[in-house]
Motif scaffolding. Structure first.
Motif, mmCIF file in Angstrom:
data_model
loop_
_atom_site.group_PDB
_atom_site.id
_atom_site.type_symbol
_atom_site.label_atom_id
_atom_site.label_comp_id
_atom_site.label_asym_id
_atom_site.label_seq_id
_atom_site.Cartn_x
_atom_site.Cartn_y
_atom_site.Cartn_z
ATOM 1 N N GLY A 7 0.798 -1.216 0.000
ATOM 2 C CA GLY A 7 0.000 0.000 0.000
ATOM 3 C C GLY A 7 0.834 1.271 0.000
ATOM 4 O O GLY A 7 0.293 2.356 -0.005
ATOM 5 N N THR A 8 2.169 1.155 0.029
ATOM 6 C CA THR A 8 3.017 2.358 0.007
ATOM 7 C C THR A 8 3.223 2.816 -1.430
ATOM 8 O O THR A 8 3.374 2.019 -2.326
ATOM 9 N N ALA A 9 3.248 4.100 -1.606
ATOM 10 C CA ALA A 9 3.456 4.665 -2.947
ATOM 11 C C ALA A 9 4.904 4.454 -3.363
ATOM 12 O O ALA A 9 5.819 4.652 -2.576
ATOM 13 N N LEU A 10 5.084 4.033 -4.613
ATOM 14 C CA LEU A 10 6.430 3.891 -5.171
ATOM 15 C C LEU A 10 6.848 5.229 -5.763
ATOM 16 O O LEU A 10 6.072 5.874 -6.465
ATOM 17 N N LYS A 11 8.078 5.618 -5.479
ATOM 18 C CA LYS A 11 8.580 6.876 -6.013
ATOM 19 C C LYS A 11 9.082 6.654 -7.437
ATOM 20 O O LYS A 11 9.654 5.619 -7.755
ATOM 21 N N ARG A 12 8.889 7.644 -8.268
ATOM 22 C CA ARG A 12 9.376 7.601 -9.643
ATOM 23 C C ARG A 12 10.902 7.568 -9.643
ATOM 24 O O ARG A 12 11.552 8.245 -8.846
ATOM 25 N N ARG A 14 14.173 8.794 -11.018
ATOM 26 C CA ARG A 14 14.630 10.003 -11.709
ATOM 27 C C ARG A 14 16.083 9.807 -12.100
ATOM 28 O O ARG A 14 16.979 9.836 -11.254
ATOM 29 N N ARG A 15 16.342 9.568 -13.377
ATOM 30 C CA ARG A 15 17.695 9.385 -13.895
ATOM 31 C C ARG A 15 18.302 10.758 -14.165
ATOM 32 O O ARG A 15 17.669 11.593 -14.816
ATOM 33 N N SER A 16 19.512 10.995 -13.659
ATOM 34 C CA SER A 16 20.124 12.298 -13.910
ATOM 35 C C SER A 16 21.642 12.207 -14.014
ATOM 36 O O SER A 16 22.262 11.296 -13.478
ATOM 37 N N ALA A 17 22.194 13.175 -14.743
ATOM 38 C CA ALA A 17 23.638 13.319 -14.904
ATOM 39 C C ALA A 17 24.072 14.516 -14.082
ATOM 40 O O ALA A 17 23.462 15.577 -14.140
ATOM 41 N N ARG A 18 25.123 14.357 -13.301
ATOM 42 C CA ARG A 18 25.671 15.433 -12.477
ATOM 43 C C ARG A 18 27.097 15.694 -12.938
ATOM 44 O O ARG A 18 27.843 14.765 -13.242
ATOM 45 N N LEU A 19 27.479 16.964 -12.973
ATOM 46 C CA LEU A 19 28.790 17.362 -13.470
ATOM 47 C C LEU A 19 29.611 18.046 -12.394
ATOM 48 O O LEU A 19 29.175 19.041 -11.811
ATOM 49 N N PRO A 82 20.171 8.563 -4.152
ATOM 50 C CA PRO A 82 19.450 9.192 -3.043
ATOM 51 C C PRO A 82 17.938 9.250 -3.301
ATOM 52 O O PRO A 82 17.483 9.138 -4.440
ATOM 53 N N GLU A 83 17.202 9.412 -2.229
ATOM 54 C CA GLU A 83 15.780 9.725 -2.323
ATOM 55 C C GLU A 83 15.620 11.139 -1.816
ATOM 56 O O GLU A 83 16.202 11.510 -0.800
ATOM 57 N N GLY A 89 8.483 19.594 -5.888
ATOM 58 C CA GLY A 89 7.709 18.972 -4.815
ATOM 59 C C GLY A 89 7.428 17.495 -4.997
ATOM 60 O O GLY A 89 6.667 16.912 -4.224
ATOM 61 N N GLU A 90 8.062 16.837 -5.970
ATOM 62 C CA GLU A 90 7.825 15.418 -6.219
ATOM 63 C C GLU A 90 8.860 14.557 -5.491
ATOM 64 O O GLU A 90 10.060 14.704 -5.716
ATOM 65 N N PRO A 91 8.407 13.618 -4.636
ATOM 66 C CA PRO A 91 9.350 12.671 -4.029
ATOM 67 C C PRO A 91 9.840 11.680 -5.095
ATOM 68 O O PRO A 91 9.023 11.127 -5.836
ATOM 69 N N VAL A 92 11.155 11.479 -5.188
ATOM 70 C CA VAL A 92 11.724 10.590 -6.197
ATOM 71 C C VAL A 92 12.814 9.706 -5.608
ATOM 72 O O VAL A 92 13.384 10.001 -4.560
ATOM 73 N N ARG A 93 13.091 8.614 -6.317
ATOM 74 C CA ARG A 93 14.282 7.781 -6.114
ATOM 75 C C ARG A 93 15.208 8.169 -7.251
ATOM 76 O O ARG A 93 14.825 8.068 -8.417
ATOM 77 N N ALA A 94 16.389 8.611 -6.964
ATOM 78 C CA ALA A 94 17.293 9.093 -8.008
ATOM 79 C C ALA A 94 18.331 8.047 -8.381
ATOM 80 O O ALA A 94 18.750 7.240 -7.550
#
Length: 153
Positions: A7-12, A14-19, A82-83, A89-94
């Motif tokens: 019943g817990t919401a899964l976080k989207r 979020r794929r990202s590149a950091r420089l 990280p999460e 304002g969107e909670p994500v899994r990065a």
């Protein structure tokens, strides 16, 4: 919204590149985010991958958009997962992949930043590595100094 069996919401994801942009010194480029209702914090250049975009492609695009620098990001040097809550304002899994870019000049052109980036990223500065240890505002990633030292020896 995705919901797990419990019943817990899964976080989207979020794929990202950091420089990690380094100038002689070495000094590292950081951007200050000032989002209403949140404490200010500093991050490296970079951002979310567009659909179908590789981390390397996103690194080149984000580098140019946020700094005006055209350069090859080189090989990935680190990955963090990280999460957090995005500025929107969107909670994500990065899934964040880090790349080092070396520059000779500290000149930065922020004119290609998005409207939201221009609203939230109201300051940039070059940090000496010693400043990363006890800066009065949050710096991300928290392991930035060790990443730099490990990959520039």
């Amino acid at each position: 919204m995705n919901v797990a069996a419990s019943g817990t919401a899964l976080k989207r994801l979020r794929r990202s590149a950091r420089l990690i942009v380094l100038a002689p010194g070495p000094r590292v480029l950081m951007f200050r985010y000032d989002i209403p209702g949140r404490d200010p914090f500093w991050v490296t250049a970079g951002g979310e991958c567009e659909p179908g975009e590789s981390f390397e492609q996103a690194a080149r695009r984000e580098l140019f958009e946020e700094t005006g620098i055209t350069a090859e990001p080189g090989e990935q040097i680190a990955r963090t997962t990280p999460e957090f809550v995005t500025p929107e304002g969107e909670p994500v899994r990065a899934d964040e992949r880090y790349f080092i870019v070396r520059v000779d000049s500290p000149d930065i052109d922020t004119s290609r930043q998005t409207d939201l980036e221009q609203a939230w990223m109201n300051e940039h500065r070059w940090f000496a590595l010693d400043e990363l240890d006890d800066w009065h505002e949050a710096l991300y990633p928290e392991t930035l100094r060790s990443l730099i030292e490990e990959h520039t020896a």
